[in-house]
Enzyme design. Structure first.
Site, PDB file in Angstrom:
ATOM      1  N   GLU A   1       0.852  -1.187   0.000  1.00 49.37           N
ATOM      2  CA  GLU A   1       0.000   0.000   0.000  1.00 49.37           C
ATOM      3  C   GLU A   1       0.887   1.235   0.000  1.00 49.37           C
ATOM      4  O   GLU A   1       1.980   1.221   0.584  1.00 49.37           O
ATOM      5  CB  GLU A   1      -0.903   0.011   1.234  1.00 49.37           C
ATOM      6  CG  GLU A   1      -1.813  -1.205   1.357  1.00 49.37           C
ATOM      7  CD  GLU A   1      -2.444  -1.300   2.729  1.00 49.37           C
ATOM      8  OE1 GLU A   1      -3.301  -0.450   3.051  1.00 49.37           O
ATOM      9  OE2 GLU A   1      -2.079  -2.225   3.484  1.00 49.37           O
TER      10      GLU A   1
ATOM     11  N   LYS B   1       2.347   4.591   1.185  1.00 46.29           N
ATOM     12  CA  LYS B   1       2.475   5.211   2.507  1.00 46.29           C
ATOM     13  C   LYS B   1       2.056   6.679   2.392  1.00 46.29           C
ATOM     14  O   LYS B   1       2.790   7.498   1.857  1.00 46.29           O
ATOM     15  CB  LYS B   1       3.914   5.097   3.013  1.00 46.29           C
ATOM     16  CG  LYS B   1       4.094   5.574   4.445  1.00 46.29           C
ATOM     17  CD  LYS B   1       5.524   5.339   4.913  1.00 46.29           C
ATOM     18  CE  LYS B   1       5.697   5.768   6.358  1.00 46.29           C
ATOM     19  NZ  LYS B   1       5.468   7.203   6.558  1.00 46.29           N
TER      20      LYS B   1
ATOM     21  N   ASP C   1       1.286  10.456   3.306  1.00 43.97           N
ATOM     22  CA  ASP C   1       1.948  11.432   4.171  1.00 43.97           C
ATOM     23  C   ASP C   1       0.885  12.265   4.884  1.00 43.97           C
ATOM     24  O   ASP C   1       0.460  13.311   4.404  1.00 43.97           O
ATOM     25  CB  ASP C   1       2.865  12.328   3.328  1.00 43.97           C
ATOM     26  CG  ASP C   1       3.950  12.963   4.177  1.00 43.97           C
ATOM     27  OD1 ASP C   1       4.123  12.539   5.331  1.00 43.97           O
ATOM     28  OD2 ASP C   1       4.622  13.888   3.683  1.00 43.97           O
TER      29      ASP C   1
ATOM     30  N   TYR D   1      -6.672   1.564   6.429  1.00 46.89           N
ATOM     31  CA  TYR D   1      -5.694   0.574   5.980  1.00 46.89           C
ATOM     32  C   TYR D   1      -5.606  -0.679   6.855  1.00 46.89           C
ATOM     33  O   TYR D   1      -4.938  -1.646   6.484  1.00 46.89           O
ATOM     34  CB  TYR D   1      -4.304   1.190   5.808  1.00 46.89           C
ATOM     35  CG  TYR D   1      -3.725   1.905   7.010  1.00 46.89           C
ATOM     36  CD1 TYR D   1      -3.411   1.234   8.174  1.00 46.89           C
ATOM     37  CD2 TYR D   1      -3.466   3.272   6.953  1.00 46.89           C
ATOM     38  CE1 TYR D   1      -2.860   1.890   9.257  1.00 46.89           C
ATOM     39  CE2 TYR D   1      -2.915   3.951   8.031  1.00 46.89           C
ATOM     40  CZ  TYR D   1      -2.619   3.255   9.183  1.00 46.89           C
ATOM     41  OH  TYR D   1      -2.077   3.908  10.263  1.00 46.89           O
TER      42      TYR D   1
ATOM     43  N   LYS E   1      10.901   3.426   2.219  1.00 47.22           N
ATOM     44  CA  LYS E   1      10.782   4.850   1.902  1.00 47.22           C
ATOM     45  C   LYS E   1      11.538   5.208   0.628  1.00 47.22           C
ATOM     46  O   LYS E   1      12.590   4.631   0.323  1.00 47.22           O
ATOM     47  CB  LYS E   1      11.282   5.702   3.067  1.00 47.22           C
ATOM     48  CG  LYS E   1      10.335   5.718   4.257  1.00 47.22           C
ATOM     49  CD  LYS E   1      10.665   6.882   5.178  1.00 47.22           C
ATOM     50  CE  LYS E   1       9.554   7.134   6.168  1.00 47.22           C
ATOM     51  NZ  LYS E   1       9.796   8.339   6.973  1.00 47.22           N
TER      52      LYS E   1
ATOM     53  N   CYS F   1      26.515  44.400 -11.962  1.00 48.72           N
ATOM     54  CA  CYS F   1      26.207  43.169 -12.680  1.00 48.72           C
ATOM     55  C   CYS F   1      27.481  42.384 -12.957  1.00 48.72           C
ATOM     56  O   CYS F   1      28.435  42.928 -13.534  1.00 48.72           O
ATOM     57  CB  CYS F   1      25.498  43.499 -13.993  1.00 48.72           C
ATOM     58  SG  CYS F   1      25.170  42.036 -15.020  1.00 48.72           S
TER      59      CYS F   1
ATOM     60  N   CYS G   1      27.982  42.309 -17.107  1.00 47.72           N
ATOM     61  CA  CYS G   1      28.308  43.481 -17.940  1.00 47.72           C
ATOM     62  C   CYS G   1      28.895  44.641 -17.148  1.00 47.72           C
ATOM     63  O   CYS G   1      29.321  45.643 -17.745  1.00 47.72           O
ATOM     64  CB  CYS G   1      27.060  43.953 -18.696  1.00 47.72           C
ATOM     65  SG  CYS G   1      25.773  44.635 -17.625  1.00 47.72           S
TER      66      CYS G   1
ATOM     67  N   CYS H   1      19.537  43.986 -13.369  1.00 43.35           N
ATOM     68  CA  CYS H   1      20.390  44.681 -14.329  1.00 43.35           C
ATOM     69  C   CYS H   1      19.464  45.220 -15.415  1.00 43.35           C
ATOM     70  O   CYS H   1      18.649  44.472 -15.960  1.00 43.35           O
ATOM     71  CB  CYS H   1      21.417  43.718 -14.939  1.00 43.35           C
ATOM     72  SG  CYS H   1      22.377  44.443 -16.291  1.00 43.35           S
TER      73      CYS H   1
ATOM     74  N   CYS I   1      23.096  43.640 -22.028  1.00 41.54           N
ATOM     75  CA  CYS I   1      23.797  42.692 -21.153  1.00 41.54           C
ATOM     76  C   CYS I   1      23.765  41.303 -21.791  1.00 41.54           C
ATOM     77  O   CYS I   1      22.694  40.802 -22.151  1.00 41.54           O
ATOM     78  CB  CYS I   1      23.129  42.651 -19.778  1.00 41.54           C
ATOM     79  SG  CYS I   1      23.865  41.450 -18.650  1.00 41.54           S
TER      80      CYS I   1
END
Length: 676
Positions: free
Chosen positions: A119, A121, A123, A231, A319, A413, A416, A431, A436
């Site tokens: 099955e 798992k 969360d 379950y 897991k 920058c 450039c 910038c 550039c």
């Protein structure tokens, strides 16, 4: 065995401190400060050190603790049957070692069939539900496994938990175990609502479930639309169920929601195949799952194997590799994007994350970087945002012995040399030099990308060569290239150059919506580009549209409207459009793709459809196009306005929502029959 050093002792002390803080925050304060996957990693590290150095084991170590105290705001309840944790395996080798362990307690004969139930798992948060004479009388959290919290009023608000069992011959007392969870679309909706009222956002669906179940007001719980997968169950001794598989069928018949992806596996090899299938496919599920639970199917065998002090010997959780991992920051740099946005990036020690090796993670902007207080040498937790882009979640400042100085963003920058600016009201540093090279490079990479013009073979390395050679100074320059001037570049032969020119020529056939997306207008993603292209079928109509008319398009807000309007009022952009038009790029919509206002298929015209799951003969895009051509509309979310939900294989929580709202469900065959 490694020599016991002062550094190892110090590491053990730090790990215990971190784990104990996380336990106290989660179980006592209702405030999760550490993700499960990170807790597992730190716990496993401490466990391994103690295994190598038994003299370090102390009674107060987290590895020696069975559980912690439940929250005191609810009435404490002692579980009649303990809710044991599951032993974790993190790879196939550890799964096989588990099999060897249980087989050492039970001699399997040559002709004996041993099967497993797998099955997903989920969360979420474990619950124990008690039914007396078929009626729900109690709902309790797992707590520490021995003592939980009575949250019956909250449990009664979960629609997928029956208040009365479906079958009349129910046992006098039965206890059902399962997982409360929050579907991903509800998680997103909840965070949007919290953002609107300035409430803190939930970090993930699991935290949202834990916080919701501990709400004192059941009305709040009801509004958050939790779901529940059953379950397992505990019945009186004289029941007729002999296996886990039979118990899942029993639960389903009694009206419980049971995970549809469960599987009966006749061998461990089949278990491994199941695990590997869902390692990829889980990304398409409407809820979070972090692994697979494997149980021996036969109840008689389960009873013979029994339990260790902490775990059942007959079950294990395998897991998936952690989606959140720990690493260390080696360097912090900045990256200049196609819009001029300057994004700080963390360069880290390489780690495996989500199936890839990650060495870089975005730090977003100056404010985010400052909030994280991230520094070179820090230990950090990273994850993949949307399972695609690695980002730093938070820093663990307690682990390094000495931290470096705070990082400062550059003033110029790096590409450039121009002065960087931060526009008023924005978090992003930019910038603004349109020449550039980083901005040009980013614009070209975006233009050739799969969702835009999809020019195969034209990757970033070749783009850099074209820019550095002076052959390309604008997107439009791509359509002036010839085989001869590409072939002279380093590492590009005549055949590759010819293929590249052909791919560029073929991109002229891409529709107007893709071209609009490829222009890289700020805030205009591929969905918004299609909305705009559908409502403004030529570039002339779009370029002449006012902010008001742009804002009237459903899904286009004022911010997007202003961005589009401003883009078409920059002279350089108008020049680009003229050059693209001369290159015969598609800057208008084909007539046969414009949604019809009349249709002979009256069951489709003006109806709203949602598609969930995988269709057998059509792709979802094909089904969407068929519906839209005949005047229907396809949306992503089920609402009271939805007319039909088209259900494919492995459809998710949208089915539950549609049934609740009384919306018509269609199979793919029924959808196709509407076109007959």
């Amino acid at each position: 065995m490694k020599m016991l050093t002062p550094e190892i002792k110090q590491r053990v002390a730090k790990l215990r401190q971190q784990l104990q803080k996380a336990n106290y925050a989660y179980y006592v304060l209702d405030n999760s400060i550490m993700e499960d996957s990170i807790y597992d990693q730190l716990y496993r590290e401490l466990q391994n050190i103690e295994k190598q150095h038994p003299s370090l084991i102390t009674p107060d170590s987290p590895t020696q603790r069975v559980g912690d105290k439940p929250n005191s705001r609810f009435i404490s309840v002692i579980h009649s049957i303990p809710l044991y944790s599951l032993e974790n395996a993190f790879n196939i080798k550890e799964l096989k070692e588990w099999q060897e362990r249980w087989q050492s307690y039970y001699a399997v004969s040559n002709n004996e069939k041993i099967d497993y139930v797998c099955e997903l798992k989920i969360d979420g948060a474990a619950l124990a539900l008690t039914y007396k004479n078929g009626l729900l009388i109690k709902g309790v959290t797992r707590g520490d496994g021995k003592t939980g919290e009575d949250i019956t009023q909250n449990v009664r608000t979960i629609q997928s938990i029956p208040l009365k069992l479906a079958l009349d011959n129910s046992p006098t007392i039965v206890e059902v175990r399962g997982e409360a969870f929050l579907p991903l679309d509800e998680f997103k909706r909840l965070n949007v609502e919290r953002e609107e009222v300035k409430d803190p956002l939930f970090a993930n669906p699991r935290n949202a479930v834990a916080g919701t179940l501990r709400q004192l007001d059941p009305k709040v719980v009801s509004q958050r639309r939790l779901q529940f997968f059953a379950y397992t169950l505990h019945l009186p001794q004289n029941n007729s169920l002999n296996s886990q598989w039979e118990s899942l069928k029993w639960l389903k018949n009694q009206g419980f929601l049971v995970n549809p992806h469960r599987e009966l596996c006749p061998s461990l090899e089949d278990v491994v195949n199941y695990f590997r299938h869902w390692e990829i496919s889980r990304r398409y599920l409407p809820y979070m799952t972090d692994g697979v639970v494997i149980k021996l199917n036969n109840f008689g065998l389960q009873k013979q194997l029994g339990f260790t002090q902490k775990f059942p010997r007959w079950a294990i959780a395998l897991k998936y590799p952690a989606e959140e991992v720990i690493t260390r920051v080696k360097e912090i740099i900045v990256n200049v994007g196609r819009t001029g946005a300057v994004t700080p990036m963390a360069i880290m020690e390489p780690v495996h994350l989500g199936g890839t090796i990650v060495q870089r993670a975005t730090l977003h902007n100056h404010d985010h970087l400052t909030k994280l207080d991230i520094r070179i040498g820090d230990t950090v937790i990273i994850r993949k945002a949307g399972e695609i882009i690695p980002e730093v979640l938070r820093v663990l400042p307690e682990l390094p012995l000495l931290r470096s100085k705070p990082y400062s963003m550059p003033s110029h920058c790096p590409e450039c040399g121009s002065m960087l600016i931060r526009p008023l009201g924005e978090a992003v540093t930019r910038c603004i030099n349109i020449s550039c090279p980083a901005i040009l490079r980013g614009s070209l990479v975006h233009w050739v990308s799969r969702d835009a013009l999809n020019i195969r073979g034209l990757g970033e390395k070749i783009i850099v060569l074209l820019i550095n050679s002076g052959l390309v100074k604008s997107i439009a320059d791509l359509y002036c290239l010839s085989t001869e001037n590409i072939a002279i570049l380093d590492h590009i032969g005549q055949k590759s150059a010819s293929n590249l020119v052909a791919a560029i020529e073929n991109s002229k056939k891409q529709p107007w919506a893709r071209v609009l997306y490829g222009l890289g207008i700020r805030y205009v993603g591929n969905v918004t580009a299609k909305l705009l292209a559908d409502n403004f079928c030529t570039v002339e109509k779009l370029s002449q549209a006012s902010i008001v008319s742009l804002s009237l398009v459903p899904g286009v807000g004022e911010g997007i409207a202003k961005s589009v309007f401003n883009w078409f009022n920059i002279s350089e952009n108008i020049t680009l459009i003229k050059r693209l038009k001369n290159a015969e790029i598609q800057l208008q919509t084909y007539d046969d793709l414009i949604p019809k206002t009349t249709s002979k298929y009256t069951k489709i015209l003006n109806k709203i459809f949602v598609i969930t799951g995988t269709l057998s003969t059509l792709t979802r895009n094909e089904a969407k196009k068929m519906i839209e051509i005949e005047g229907g509309k396809v949306t992503n979310s089920v609402s009271s306005n939805t007319d039909y939900l088209v259900v494919g294989k492995s459809g998710g929580s949208k089915i539950i929502k549609a049934k609740t709202l009384g919306i018509n469900l269609l199979t793919e065959k029924e959808l196709l029959s509407m076109f007959d």
